[in-house]
Motif scaffolding. Sequence first.
Motif, PDB file in Angstrom:
ATOM      1  N   THR A 197       0.740   4.068  -2.814  1.00 28.28           N
ATOM      2  CA  THR A 197       0.387   5.461  -2.507  1.00 28.28           C
ATOM      3  C   THR A 197       1.435   6.406  -3.094  1.00 28.28           C
ATOM      4  O   THR A 197       1.101   7.429  -3.692  1.00 28.28           O
ATOM      5  CB  THR A 197       0.282   5.660  -0.977  1.00 28.28           C
ATOM      6  N   ARG A 248       0.810  -1.223   0.000  1.00 31.65           N
ATOM      7  CA  ARG A 248       0.000   0.000   0.000  1.00 31.65           C
ATOM      8  C   ARG A 248       0.839   1.267   0.000  1.00 31.65           C
ATOM      9  O   ARG A 248       0.550   2.214  -0.744  1.00 31.65           O
ATOM     10  CB  ARG A 248      -0.970   0.009   1.180  1.00 31.65           C
ATOM     11  N   LEU A 249       1.880   1.272   0.820  1.00 32.21           N
ATOM     12  CA  LEU A 249       2.680   2.500   0.892  1.00 32.21           C
ATOM     13  C   LEU A 249       3.351   2.790  -0.468  1.00 32.21           C
ATOM     14  O   LEU A 249       3.329   3.927  -0.954  1.00 32.21           O
ATOM     15  CB  LEU A 249       3.717   2.385   2.021  1.00 32.21           C
ATOM     16  N   THR A 278       2.044  10.849   0.907  1.00 27.20           N
ATOM     17  CA  THR A 278       1.523   9.713   1.677  1.00 27.20           C
ATOM     18  C   THR A 278       0.602  10.159   2.804  1.00 27.20           C
ATOM     19  O   THR A 278       0.078   9.304   3.530  1.00 27.20           O
ATOM     20  CB  THR A 278       2.690   8.899   2.272  1.00 27.20           C
ATOM     21  N   ARG A 298       5.396   4.939  15.082  1.00 27.60           N
ATOM     22  CA  ARG A 298       4.385   4.071  15.702  1.00 27.60           C
ATOM     23  C   ARG A 298       4.905   3.538  17.048  1.00 27.60           C
ATOM     24  O   ARG A 298       4.188   3.570  18.051  1.00 27.60           O
ATOM     25  CB  ARG A 298       4.061   2.919  14.750  1.00 27.60           C
ATOM     26  N   LEU A 330       8.122   5.794   9.768  1.00 24.30           N
ATOM     27  CA  LEU A 330       6.750   5.558  10.231  1.00 24.30           C
ATOM     28  C   LEU A 330       6.716   4.496  11.328  1.00 24.30           C
ATOM     29  O   LEU A 330       5.973   4.615  12.306  1.00 24.30           O
ATOM     30  CB  LEU A 330       5.852   5.125   9.066  1.00 24.30           C
ATOM     31  N   GLN A 371       2.251  12.258  11.402  1.00 27.19           N
ATOM     32  CA  GLN A 371       2.807  11.188  12.242  1.00 27.19           C
ATOM     33  C   GLN A 371       4.068  11.660  12.977  1.00 27.19           C
ATOM     34  O   GLN A 371       4.617  10.925  13.797  1.00 27.19           O
ATOM     35  CB  GLN A 371       3.182   9.971  11.394  1.00 27.19           C
ATOM     36  N   THR A 397       1.369  11.520   5.594  1.00 26.75           N
ATOM     37  CA  THR A 397       1.923  11.053   6.872  1.00 26.75           C
ATOM     38  C   THR A 397       2.640  12.147   7.658  1.00 26.75           C
ATOM     39  O   THR A 397       3.262  11.856   8.687  1.00 26.75           O
ATOM     40  CB  THR A 397       2.914   9.878   6.639  1.00 26.75           C
TER      41      THR A 397
END
Lengths: 152, 152, 106, 106
Positions: free
Chosen positions: B124, B120-121, C95, C70, C66, C100, C97
């Motif tokens: 994307t 998925r990443l 993305t 997390r 990432l 994050q 992100t």
Amino acid sequence: MSDPNLSTTGGPTTGGPTTGGPTTGGPTTVGPGPVLLRLPADPAMSRVLRLAASGLASLAGLSVDEIEDLKIAVSEVLVVLIEHGGGKPVDVTIEVVGEGFQIDASTEVIEFDPDDPDLRLCRTVLGGVCASHEIHVDDGRARIRAVMVRSH
Amino acid sequence: MSDPNLSTTGGPTTGGPTTGGPTTGGPTTVGPGPVLLRLPADPAMSRVLRLAASGLASLAGLSVDEIEDLKIAVSEVLVVLIEHGGGKPVDVTIEVVGEGFQIDASTEVIEFDPDDPDLRLCRTVLGGVCASHEIHVDDGRARIRAVMVRSH
Amino acid sequence: MSEFASNDALSVQIGDDGSIVVAGEIDMAGGPVLDAAITPRENDQPLVIDLAQVSFIDSSGLRSLLEASRRAHTRGTVVQLRHIGPEVARLLEITGTTDQFEVTLR
Amino acid sequence: MSEFASNDALSVQIGDDGSIVVAGEIDMAGGPVLDAAITPRENDQPLVIDLAQVSFIDSSGLRSLLEASRRAHTRGTVVQLRHIGPEVARLLEITGTTDQFEVTLR
Ligand SMILES: Nc1ncnc2c1ncn2[C@@H]1O[C@H](COP(=O)(O)OP(=O)(O)O)[C@@H](O)[C@H]1O
Ligand SMILES: Nc1ncnc2c1ncn2[C@@H]1O[C@H](COP(=O)(O)OP(=O)(O)O)[C@@H](O)[C@H]1O
């Protein structure tokens, strides 16, 4: 704080030999396998090939001077095969071998004389930057093999 | 004093289209043909592929931002095919097409699910830098096609 | 600053303030190098990663960041990305992100 | 200085003193560009080519220079290669052609 083991670039799916970079001082290892480029017979591809070759060379830990020589070698190989070839794509394989780099290149030819005086300048240059080189015609293709030996 | 005709890079044996560089302001032309790289399934090849791709991109007159996007695109393609492939060589073809660049890449796979959440990443990112991309499995090979459209 | 690990395209050093200072290209080959630098430095304090000298990053590099984020969240702390340039910013944006991390621009 | 011709890896300009100022990489694609800059400037005066900004040259580039030198000799003059760097010097040395030119180092 320095852990040379961390310099490996091996990823999840590759169990091949490590490719430690120049800054880690690890042993010079043989690379992960041959890289093939198939290039259209266009002079502009010379720079594309040099870029790929210098990426491989820096991966293999070659010195700046050795990288320059490899760039010259691949450029000469392309001069021979594009200027004297039949205009069809040129295949160039570059591989890290035990003692250095091996370049194998070929293209379809119509008429090709390995002793053509027009090749003398290219051969002189190849002779200057390579430990050995050989040009021959085989099965309608001109083939060049050049071997570069690393100094370390 | 400036003669745009002199910016062609065509050599003696090539009658193909010219590859005018960015500084000459000539029309954007389609390149001389596809460039294929066959790379060992080693993460270190990512940089080699980016170097070759950026050479091609600068030849085609892409902008700095477009070159950056092409570098990201080819890197993602390699992440998918090396991290999820069978460890065999990866073929990457890059070609200048009418509207931009097309990347076609494939490798032998053992098990490969185009809808794997681990992809998925990558997807994307590919979606962000490419106009379109597609991943499928065909005849034991995972194949990716990504198309980048030039802004000019 | 002390050298921590590197490959021919990436160097990771540890700054005098304990930050992780990355230079070069974080790709598939660099992701594991970065992971190896991050993991031993994880504690209940914010993890600071300086990316000022990073000229390229792909999803492999982002994945390392990432995953660190997390893990940081589960420890009740954060990852700070310092001095990011346009290349890193673009990938975070594509993305979705960016949030994050605690981000400062170059 | 005026822009004369270029491709994406090479630029050729004409200096205010009439010298040919080359920058970039002189390879198979660049040789013809260089030829095109040299030919219209050939006369009974020394032909000055500034190579200070040349970072790469192969036999294609050298061939252009050697042919210009040969033609200069038939006109009773010479080619001066100005400010050559180690890359150009190495190729002249390998081919034993240094003495075909009047050379000054970078
Ligand atoms: N003036 C020149 N013009 C073109 N090529 C030259 C010139 N001088 C030398 N060369 C080339 O440089 C290389 C070395 O030259 P030379 O010493 O004459 O060796 P050889 O006679 O064995 O070819 C040769 O390949 C030759 O073709
Ligand atoms: N914290 C995270 N850790 C790992 N990957 C993340 C994280 N946040 C987002 N992503 C990835 O970034 C991409 C975009 O994320 P998201 O907005 O969740 O889209 P989606 O749910 O459609 O995949 C996805 O591919 C997702 O896997």
